[in-house]
Design an enzyme around this catalytic site. Structure first.
Site, PDB file in Angstrom:
ATOM      1  CE1 TYR A 129       3.134 -13.987   3.098  1.00 53.18           C
ATOM      2  CE2 TYR A 129       4.612 -12.180   2.604  1.00 53.18           C
ATOM      3  CZ  TYR A 129       3.507 -12.933   2.302  1.00 53.18           C
ATOM      4  OH  TYR A 129       2.764 -12.634   1.183  1.00 53.18           O
ATOM      5  CE  LYS A 169      -8.044 -24.726  -1.524  1.00 57.31           C
ATOM      6  NZ  LYS A 169      -9.326 -24.724  -2.259  1.00 57.31           N
ATOM      7  CG  ASP A 179     -11.161 -22.034  -3.560  1.00 46.83           C
ATOM      8  OD1 ASP A 179     -11.296 -21.865  -2.333  1.00 46.83           O
ATOM      9  OD2 ASP A 179     -11.413 -23.117  -4.111  1.00 46.83           O
ATOM     10  CG  ASP A 183       0.685 -10.095  -0.421  1.00 43.41           C
ATOM     11  OD1 ASP A 183       0.534  -8.864  -0.498  1.00 43.41           O
ATOM     12  OD2 ASP A 183       1.576 -10.707  -1.037  1.00 43.41           O
ATOM     13  CG  ASP A 212      -1.981  -6.606  -4.227  1.00 45.12           C
ATOM     14  OD1 ASP A 212      -1.977  -5.902  -3.202  1.00 45.12           O
ATOM     15  OD2 ASP A 212      -0.966  -6.808  -4.915  1.00 45.12           O
TER      16      ASP A 212
END
Ligand code: ATP
Length: 370
Positions: A152, A203, A236, A260, A264
């Site tokens: 970001y 990850k 994952d 993020d 959600d």
């Protein structure tokens, strides 16, 4: 130059965690302008302490009218004169670039150094989860998302843009300081709230540099919290496990992008966007609280937006100010509304935004009198 204030009464002393507070209110665009006034209504009904709300009209209307997104001097003013910011949402189809939203929200996040994005996932009524056989006791966790780094920061660029040979690069920026402070915050949050499990997710099998740093810092910091059961999951795997059995998590800490996405997912486990709150926090400094949902242009102006996310966001803000008693009143009001089928249309009810706001305000007022 100080930005113009739209309203406001006598200035109260700035004492974070003290008996009084000044709150900057930024409703923003779309349904932000509908849910934030309801949250303020409920806050006023719940609070007996002196609290001052000062509203700012930053958003698409002002940007289109005056060309101003985040006014000069705004960040310093917020930091010096306000305890917290109650924020709605930004985004308007008339500004397709979303430039004003980026200027305001990213400007505040980065310049106020709001490095913690705290997104609780809490099921408040069994019927609201899409998961079968899961109840309130199974879905109660906190996602701690790094909020100032990662993908970001806007480092990157194009090469040969618009040609068949185009190259687009976006850098994932992770600093030792940034990673350490967010992991430490997650452990401190767990400890302070009597929670026993912290899961760090990355990850690192694919992002062998950036997330190697997360791995090393996590292994170091966890040593300092022997009473807490810490584990690591690849992102994952975390996505799968959150759906399979959310009850295995208390606190999840992860990077900006994964946080993020995973929050959600969490919001949907607990009833959807209309209910999800969040805090953008710098411990001990002016922090910003906003519902997870956006400006929802498709329903804006109809008076049907769900204000519960904004009210739960306000409860988080009160907790940040140290006003736990009043925060509990707001939470109790939201629970009561769900128990008594006081819903807006997104949850299958018929109530209008302001009608539900009135109901919640009456509830907390009555509770305060008893
Ligand atoms: P952004 O990109 O800023 O997140 P968006 O419009 O893509 O904005 P949201 O505004 O978060 O996404 O909402 C997606 C959809 O969810 C909306 O179109 C709306 O139908 C629904 N929604 C979101 N928040 C609410 C709410 N408070 N009450 C009712 N419905 C909501």
């Amino acid at each position: 130059m100080k930005p113009e204030k739209r309203s406001g009464t006598a200035k109260l002393p700035l004492r974070r965690g003290g008996p009084a507070a000044r709150i900057a209110v930024i409703p923003g665009d779309g349904i932000g302008k509908e849910v934030v006034p309801e949250a303020v209504k409920v806050l006023r009904a719940a609070l007996k302490r002196p609290i001052e709300f000062v509203e700012f009209d930053w958003g698409a209307d002002k940007y289109l009218r005056d060309g101003v997104s985040l006014p000069p001097g705004a960040v310093q003013m917020l930091r010096e004169e306000f305890d917290a910011i109650l924020f709605g949402a930004l985004g308007d189809p008339r500004v397709p670039s979303n430039q004003h939203a980026a200027d305001i929200l990213f400007g505040l996040r980065f310049k106020l150094d709001l490095y913690v994005n705290a997104r609780p996932v809490e099921l408040l009524h069994d019927r609201l989860t899409p998961l079968r056989d899961r109840t309130e006791k199974h879905i109660r966790l906190m996602v701690i998302r790094e909020n100032t780094e990662g993908l970001y920061v806007g480092v990157g660029g194009f090469f040969k843009k618009g040609t068949p040979d185009e190259v687009a690069v976006q850098e994932d920026v992770n600093t030792r300081k940034g990673v350490e402070r967010i992991i430490r915050y997650a452990f401190d949050y767990a400890r302070q709230n009597g929670l026993k499990r912290v899961c760090m997710s990355d990850k690192s099998n694919a992002m062998t540099f950036a997330h190697d740093l997360w791995q090393r810092v996590f292994k170091e910091v966890r040593q300092e919290y022997p009473g807490i059961d810490s584990r690591h999951l690849y992102i994952d795997t975390l996505a799968m496990e959150l759906v399979r059995d959310p009850s295995q998590f208390d606190v999840i800490v992860t990077c900006n992008l994964f946080g993020d996405i995973i929050s959600d997912l969490g919001a949907q486990l607990a009833g959807g966007l209309g209910l999800a709150p969040s805090g953008n926090i710098h411990p001990g400094s002016t922090s910003l609280f906003e519902p997870v949902h956006g400006s929802a242009p498709n329903i804006a102006g109809k008076g049907i937006a769900n204000p519960l996310g904004a009210v739960l966001t306000s409860a988080m803000m009160l907790e940040f100010l140290g006003w736990n008693h009043e925060a509990a009143a707001l939470r109790e009001a939201v629970r009561a509304s769900l128990r008594q089928n006081k819903f807006t249309t997104d949850l299958g009810g018929e109530m209008k935004t302001a009608e539900l706001g009135d109901w919640l305000a009456r509830f907390v007022k009555q509770r305060a009198q008893n």
